[in-house]
Enzyme design. Structure first.
Site, PDB file in Angstrom:
ATOM      1  N   ASP A  37      34.827  -9.952 -90.746  1.00  0.00           N
ATOM      2  CA  ASP A  37      34.208 -11.166 -90.411  1.00  0.00           C
ATOM      3  C   ASP A  37      35.471 -12.099 -89.922  1.00  0.00           C
ATOM      4  O   ASP A  37      36.734 -12.274 -90.280  1.00  0.00           O
ATOM      5  CB  ASP A  37      33.889 -11.997 -91.611  1.00  0.00           C
ATOM      6  CG  ASP A  37      33.156 -13.416 -91.652  1.00  0.00           C
ATOM      7  OD1 ASP A  37      33.583 -13.810 -90.524  1.00  0.00           O
ATOM      8  OD2 ASP A  37      32.415 -13.549 -92.592  1.00  0.00           O
ATOM      9  N   HIS A  63      30.506 -11.751 -89.304  1.00  0.00           N
ATOM     10  CA  HIS A  63      30.097 -12.855 -89.701  1.00  0.00           C
ATOM     11  C   HIS A  63      28.211 -12.777 -89.536  1.00  0.00           C
ATOM     12  O   HIS A  63      27.837 -13.697 -88.725  1.00  0.00           O
ATOM     13  CB  HIS A  63      30.424 -14.271 -88.979  1.00  0.00           C
ATOM     14  CG  HIS A  63      30.358 -15.312 -89.846  1.00  0.00           C
ATOM     15  ND1 HIS A  63      30.692 -15.430 -91.241  1.00  0.00           N
ATOM     16  CD2 HIS A  63      29.479 -16.636 -89.579  1.00  0.00           C
ATOM     17  CE1 HIS A  63      30.411 -16.740 -91.922  1.00  0.00           C
ATOM     18  NE2 HIS A  63      29.900 -17.323 -90.932  1.00  0.00           N
ATOM     19  N   SER A  97      27.500 -18.157 -95.493  1.00  0.00           N
ATOM     20  CA  SER A  97      28.409 -18.783 -95.042  1.00  0.00           C
ATOM     21  C   SER A  97      28.768 -20.266 -95.594  1.00  0.00           C
ATOM     22  O   SER A  97      29.047 -20.504 -96.733  1.00  0.00           O
ATOM     23  CB  SER A  97      28.224 -19.092 -93.479  1.00  0.00           C
ATOM     24  OG  SER A  97      29.502 -19.393 -92.830  1.00  0.00           O
TER      25      SER A  97
END
Length: 253
Positions: A200, A232, A146
């Site tokens: 995601d 995610h 991320s």
């Protein structure tokens, strides 16, 4: 924070980005014992950069997936980001490598390049320390999830030397095309692995998908892997592939 389940040999690892928390199931069936690095052999270094609101220690179970003997002389580092106010979370102070202006992150989301560059300097200092200690830059691998994945990308592309590789998980390009001219020629040769889930909803798939064409403008290629149905988070499948990907790039004398 990892939560041990006493009834099963599993740890639940929470990774947070803004108000979104995703969970990964880590098995400890093959957790290798800690061992002292052999200073006479070729060393390798894996630097893992966590996501927004997370911490380095919470990500340490990741290394238990790397069971190959090729990693017997690998040093792992899981640093924690400093606490900073984050715009997308209304200025809330939390562990953050750089500021993020909006969630979900899209391909055209605003970018805070100055903040990113400050974070890159810190990552470069970590790499420089290992190289100065004798690790071949070709055996240095930077990986991140991320926000940590976005920082990974910026860090390897702005490093003055070719590194062993960079792995981006559910990340995005955190800078504009104007920064391309600052990429050192050697950095453009660093192999890049980019993995992203199509489901995601925090860092949209479009943000990840925009990465390879952007890099192509700079003469940088990367392996882009798509995971249908993945949100995610990071899966065991991704980490085991990362193990083999790094293994094939480790340099030995």
């Amino acid at each position: 924070m990892p939560t041990a389940l006493l009834t099963k040999p599993i740890v639940l690892l929470a990774m947070a980005l803004g108000s979104t928390t995703v969970f990964i199931m880590f098995s400890y069936c093959f957790q290798p014992p800690s061992r002292k690095l052999d200073s006479t052999a070729n060393r390798s270094f894996v630097l893992w950069l966590h996501g927004l609101g997370d911490s380095g220690p919470a990500n340490e179970p990741i290394k238990t997936f790397f069971t190959s003997s090729a990693f017997r002389n690998t040093k792992w580092s899981f640093p924690s980001a400093p606490s900073n106010p984050v715009t997308c979370n209304h200025g809330t102070v939390m562990p953050s490598w750089f500021d993020i202006h909006e969630i979900p992150v899209k391909a055209d989301s605003p970018k805070d390049e100055s903040d990113v560059l400050k974070a890159v300097q810190n990552v470069h200092a970590m790499i420089d320390k290992e190289v100065a200690a004798g690790t071949d830059p070709n055996n240095v691998f930077v990986c991140g999830f991320s926000q940590g994945g976005a920082l990974t990308l910026a860090s390897i592309l702005l490093y003055p030397k070719r590194l062993g590789g960079g792995a981006v998980f559910s990340g995005w390009v955190p800078f504009n095309s104007s920064l391309i001219e600052q990429f050192p020629p050697a950095a453009k040769k660093t192999p890049i692995l980019w993995s992203h889930g199509k489901a995601d909803r925090t860092v949209l798939f479009e943000a990840g998908q925009a990465g390879p064409p952007f890099l192509e403008q700079a003469g940088v290629s990367c392996e882009f892997k798509v995971y249908p149905g993945l949100g995610h988070s990071i899966t065991k499948e991704e980490l085991k592939y990362l193990e083999s990907w790094i293994k094939t790039r480790l340099q030995s004398s």
